[in-house]
Design an enzyme around this catalytic site. Sequence first.
Site, PDB file in Angstrom:
ATOM      1  N   CYS A   1       0.818  -1.218  -0.080  1.00 20.05           N
ATOM      2  CA  CYS A   1       0.031   0.047  -0.054  1.00 20.05           C
ATOM      3  C   CYS A   1       0.841   1.296   0.087  1.00 20.05           C
ATOM      4  O   CYS A   1       0.438   2.621  -0.755  1.00 20.05           O
ATOM      5  CB  CYS A   1      -0.873  -0.062   1.190  1.00 20.05           C
ATOM      6  SG  CYS A   1      -2.393  -1.119   1.117  1.00 20.05           S
TER       7      CYS A   1
ATOM      8  N   HIS B   1      -0.274  -9.986  -4.586  1.00 25.45           N
ATOM      9  CA  HIS B   1       0.457  -9.651  -5.538  1.00 25.45           C
ATOM     10  C   HIS B   1       0.711 -11.047  -6.816  1.00 25.45           C
ATOM     11  O   HIS B   1       0.797 -11.929  -6.054  1.00 25.45           O
ATOM     12  CB  HIS B   1       1.741  -8.962  -5.191  1.00 25.45           C
ATOM     13  CG  HIS B   1       2.536 -10.055  -4.234  1.00 25.45           C
ATOM     14  ND1 HIS B   1       2.199 -10.083  -2.805  1.00 25.45           N
ATOM     15  CD2 HIS B   1       3.357 -10.622  -4.301  1.00 25.45           C
ATOM     16  CE1 HIS B   1       2.932 -10.823  -2.467  1.00 25.45           C
ATOM     17  NE2 HIS B   1       3.756 -11.235  -3.010  1.00 25.45           N
TER      18      HIS B   1
ATOM     19  N   HIS C   1       3.551 -12.288  -9.221  1.00 25.16           N
ATOM     20  CA  HIS C   1       4.976 -12.248  -9.892  1.00 25.16           C
ATOM     21  C   HIS C   1       5.007 -12.506 -11.352  1.00 25.16           C
ATOM     22  O   HIS C   1       4.498 -13.442 -11.609  1.00 25.16           O
ATOM     23  CB  HIS C   1       5.998 -13.207  -9.192  1.00 25.16           C
ATOM     24  CG  HIS C   1       6.023 -13.179  -7.686  1.00 25.16           C
ATOM     25  ND1 HIS C   1       7.043 -12.744  -7.146  1.00 25.16           N
ATOM     26  CD2 HIS C   1       5.170 -13.685  -6.738  1.00 25.16           C
ATOM     27  CE1 HIS C   1       6.990 -12.743  -5.722  1.00 25.16           C
ATOM     28  NE2 HIS C   1       5.963 -13.163  -5.388  1.00 25.16           N
TER      29      HIS C   1
END
Length: 112
Positions: free
Chosen positions: A6, A98, A100
């Site tokens: 964030c 997330h 990759h």
Amino acid sequence: MDCLFCKIISGEIPSSKVYEDEYCYAFRDINPQAPVHILVVPKCHIESADVICGGNSLYVAKVFEAIPKIAASESLSEGYRVITNIGKHGCQSVKHLHFHILGGKQLSEKMD
Ligand code: AMP
């Protein structure tokens, strides 16, 4: 919220940005595991893929719309890998969803 990604999205912590739109942000991994190693994150805080639901899946869809654009901009025409780690057994170290993007070389067949 004390969340590293964030803070990267907000610019409080610097990053090497490769892509940004209304829904997601992508930047180079600080500890690359391949010649191209980029992290793509939704701009809203989602802890992991384990909590994707109808209320936040638009952000996830937008991440997956961004991934081919990022891959093209990084010249990954021979292919690449997209990985998300979840929780302790998945070795997730940052608790903000997330993905990759790994590429730029022939990756191993090994998945674990
Ligand atoms: P994971 O282990 O799947 O949670 O992945 C977290 C990733 O974030 C690792 O590959 C780290 O190298 C990467 N990382 C941690 N801090 C930073 C940072 N400040 N900038 C870019 N990547 C980072």
